[in-house]
Scaffold this motif. Structure first.
Motif, PDB file in Angstrom:
ATOM      1  N   ARG A 141       0.842  -1.205   0.000  1.00  0.00           N
ATOM      2  CA  ARG A 141       0.000   0.000   0.000  1.00  0.00           C
ATOM      3  C   ARG A 141       0.878   1.257   0.000  1.00  0.00           C
ATOM      4  NH1 ARG A 141      -1.182   3.420   3.658  1.00  0.00           N
ATOM      5  NH2 ARG A 141      -0.383   2.159   5.358  1.00  0.00           N
ATOM      6  N   LYS A 142       1.905   1.275   0.852  1.00  0.00           N
ATOM      7  CA  LYS A 142       2.817   2.419   0.902  1.00  0.00           C
ATOM      8  C   LYS A 142       3.580   2.576  -0.414  1.00  0.00           C
ATOM      9  CE  LYS A 142       3.894   2.765   5.845  1.00  0.00           C
ATOM     10  NZ  LYS A 142       5.016   2.699   6.809  1.00  0.00           N
ATOM     11  N   LYS A 195       2.545   1.768  -3.412  1.00  0.00           N
ATOM     12  CA  LYS A 195       1.631   2.330  -4.406  1.00  0.00           C
ATOM     13  C   LYS A 195       1.383   3.810  -4.141  1.00  0.00           C
ATOM     14  CE  LYS A 195      -2.496   1.345  -6.984  1.00  0.00           C
ATOM     15  NZ  LYS A 195      -3.632   0.463  -7.201  1.00  0.00           N
ATOM     16  N   GLU A 196       1.257   4.172  -2.875  1.00  0.00           N
ATOM     17  CA  GLU A 196       1.072   5.590  -2.519  1.00  0.00           C
ATOM     18  C   GLU A 196       2.300   6.407  -2.904  1.00  0.00           C
ATOM     19  OE1 GLU A 196       0.144   5.941   1.631  1.00  0.00           O
ATOM     20  OE2 GLU A 196      -1.769   4.891   1.411  1.00  0.00           O
ATOM     21  N   CYS A 197       3.478   5.863  -2.652  1.00  0.00           N
ATOM     22  CA  CYS A 197       4.732   6.569  -2.911  1.00  0.00           C
ATOM     23  C   CYS A 197       5.003   6.746  -4.405  1.00  0.00           C
ATOM     24  CB  CYS A 197       5.890   5.815  -2.257  1.00  0.00           C
ATOM     25  SG  CYS A 197       7.494   6.610  -2.434  1.00  0.00           S
ATOM     26  N   GLY A 257       2.733   5.830  -7.013  1.00  0.00           N
ATOM     27  CA  GLY A 257       1.554   6.053  -7.848  1.00  0.00           C
ATOM     28  C   GLY A 257       1.112   4.850  -8.667  1.00  0.00           C
TER      29      GLY A 257
END
Length: 190
Positions: free
Chosen positions: A100-101, A103-105, A107
């Motif tokens: 999750r992190k 993908k957040e970092c 994109g």
């Protein structure tokens, strides 16, 4: 029958030659990889000494035991493909990547690279992968988990080598960007 035997013998011979070339190439790459790391430190940080052991340090557990440190102090280097880019992420040895992190970092989803691709991009064998002396210029990221330690031990281009270095200095030397993509590591309390 003789003709078929001749083809079989010829195929075996070619296979043995191919194996010999692969083994020779692997040994050559092992020493070239370590040499590229030596050259990197000679040019950028001649005060840092490469530690070479007689025992394998190819896994976090083996490296921690061999160097007498906690597994978290081993700085593991992981290779990912993110969109169309190949990148290296250096994290503490006992940390796990948080998808999750990631993908957040970045994109988008990340995919770990296979061993052959890692060797082709870095010149370093799996177990010796590090952000130093790379065969291909790659973006390097250091996970904030490394900052729990004053000194970490990343590999140095071979499965039996490492360096002792402050995480901040390592990031500076390789032009790394600091990110937060690992799960929190639970620490034992006394």
């Amino acid at each position: 029958m003789q003709r078929e035997h001749g083809r079989l013998f010829s195929a075996r011979s070619r296979l043995q030659q191919r194996r010999t070339v692969l083994i020779s190439t692997a040994l050559e790459n092992r020493f070239m990889s370590l040499a590229s790391v030596r050259a990197f430190f000679a040019a950028k940080a001649p005060d840092i000494t490469i530690i070479e052991l007689q025992t394998s340090t190819a896994t976090v557990a083996l490296a921690a035991e061999a160097h007498g440190v906690a597994p978290g102090q081993i700085a593991k280097t992981l290779a990912f493909r993110i969109a169309e880019r190949d990148v290296l992420i250096v994290a503490r040895g006992d940390a796990r990547i948080d998808n999750r992190k990631m993908k957040e970092c970045f994109g988008t989803k990340a995919r770990m690279l296979d061993a052959q691709t890692v060797v082709e991009l870095t010149s370093h064998p799996v177990g010796g992968v590090c952000p130093f002396g790379l065969a291909t210029p790659l973006s390097v990221y250091c996970d904030r988990s490394l900052l729990a330690f004053d000194e970490v031990l990343p590999a140095a281009g071979a499965t039996h080598s490492a360096v002792r270095i402050a995480p901040q200095r390592m990031a500076e030397l390789v032009g790394a960007e600091w990110i937060d993509v690992c799960l929190e590591v639970e620490t034992e309390t006394c």
